[in-house]
Design an enzyme around this catalytic site. Structure first.
Site, PDB file in Angstrom:
ATOM      1  N   THR A  78      -0.801   5.247   5.229  1.00  0.00           N
ATOM      2  CA  THR A  78       0.500   5.842   4.951  1.00  0.00           C
ATOM      3  C   THR A  78       1.333   5.839   6.223  1.00  0.00           C
ATOM      4  OG1 THR A  78      -0.661   7.337   3.452  1.00  0.00           O
ATOM      5  CG2 THR A  78       1.624   7.862   3.943  1.00  0.00           C
ATOM      6  N   ASN A 104      -0.446  -1.580   8.487  1.00  0.00           N
ATOM      7  CA  ASN A 104      -0.896  -2.676   7.639  1.00  0.00           C
ATOM      8  C   ASN A 104      -2.352  -2.983   7.973  1.00  0.00           C
ATOM      9  OD1 ASN A 104      -1.344  -5.353   6.501  1.00  0.00           O
ATOM     10  ND2 ASN A 104       0.868  -5.513   6.291  1.00  0.00           N
ATOM     11  N   HIS A 137      10.519  -8.224   0.874  1.00  0.00           N
ATOM     12  CA  HIS A 137       9.672  -7.448  -0.025  1.00  0.00           C
ATOM     13  C   HIS A 137      10.400  -7.204  -1.344  1.00  0.00           C
ATOM     14  CE1 HIS A 137       7.501  -6.555   3.723  1.00  0.00           C
ATOM     15  NE2 HIS A 137       6.471  -6.236   2.957  1.00  0.00           N
ATOM     16  N   LYS A 141      11.133  -1.645  -2.917  1.00  0.00           N
ATOM     17  CA  LYS A 141      10.634  -1.092  -1.652  1.00  0.00           C
ATOM     18  C   LYS A 141      11.784  -0.412  -0.921  1.00  0.00           C
ATOM     19  CE  LYS A 141       8.126  -2.403   2.576  1.00  0.00           C
ATOM     20  NZ  LYS A 141       7.119  -1.329   2.438  1.00  0.00           N
TER      21      LYS A 141
END
Length: 272
Positions: A78, A104, A137, A141
């Protein structure tokens, strides 16, 4: 591995599916808590590790409750919780607990980031090669740029002799020579694409990493958990770089210090 996944969104479900595919489904997938006080520590009992993939404002509460419930190993993907990092680290250290935190957990992204650093060092001395970054993305998002784009930008700027900061998004006029331009696309349903290029008058070189789905992120998160559980780790935060360094060291027989990173959550200003 006995685990609990905090977060029932797309990444939380991807981690849970990956765990189940390896024959070790999580004991629970926690969504929104039933009260404003957060999840009860009892929800975290009898687990070895917590996979934290919820929302930024819930991280500190989830970590605190999990520590009270007995968990001492955490994988935190997160983001948007940088303001709580210091408090969370104090809690971890006080409970002799360790966490791997990263924007990531894709091994490909981590190795791609190292290629970006190497490329910036090689092209940096040549003023005609101007670096840039593009990330794309899905339309839904919300954050822009992505946590991964922020991390790639930080890494490139740290080793490039002329770039000092990221250009302000939506600013009028051309970016200053010392600014790295980062273009953000939100369209369609793409799970993630990051491109780093170096453009010169006569040619352009581009490196691109495209995610097909979230399986690579989930696999990396499990790798981080396995690293935490393999042997005692220093209390506090570790970066995913530490995990990758350990894997490379094991494969090459060069040894690893398993040390604690000082920048484990430097890039946690945007959700990956």
């Amino acid at each position: 591995m006995l685990s609990i996944v905090a977060g029932d969104g797309e990444m939380g479900r991807a981690v849970a599916a990956a765990l189940a595919g390896r024959g070790m489904p999580p004991r629970a997938i926690l969504g929104m808590p039933e009260t404003d006080a957060g999840h009860s520590p009892a929800r975290f009992a009898d687990a070895d590790v917590l996979f934290e993939f919820s929302v930024g404002e819930a991280v500190l509460s989830n970590v605190g409750a999990a520590l009270q419930g007995g968990i001492r190993r955490f994988v935190i993907g997160t983001t948007n919780w940088a303001s709580d990092r210091g408090t969370a680290e104090t809690l971890l250290v006080n409970h002799d607990a360790a966490a791997v935190a990263a924007p990531n957990f894709s091994l490909g992204v981590m190795l791609f980031a190292r290629l970006v650093e190497d490329a910036a060092r090689l092209f940096g001395p040549f003023a005609e090669y101007d670096p840039y970054l593009v990330e794309w993305h899905r339309r839904t998002k919300a954050d822009r740029p992505s946590g991964t784009a922020i991390d790639l930008s930080r890494r490139l700027i740290a080793v490039h002799p002329r770039k000092r900061r990221v250009a302000q998004p939506m600013a009028h006029g051309a970016p200053a020579p010392e600014e790295l331009d980062v273009a953000v696309i939100r369209a369609g349903s793409a799970p993630g694409m990051h491109l780093v290029g170096f453009d010169a008058p006569g040619e352009s070189l581009e490196m691109r990493l495209t995610a097909r789905d979230r399986s690579a992120y989930a696999a990396g998160a499990i790798t981080a958990a396995e690293w935490l559980l393999a042997e005692p780790r220093a209390p506090g935060f570790h970066s995913f770089d530490d995990v990758v360094d350990s894997i490379i060291a094991t494969a090459t027989g060069s040894g690893s210090n398993g040390g604690q990173s000082t920048d484990a959550t430097d890039s946690m200003t945007s959700r990956t």
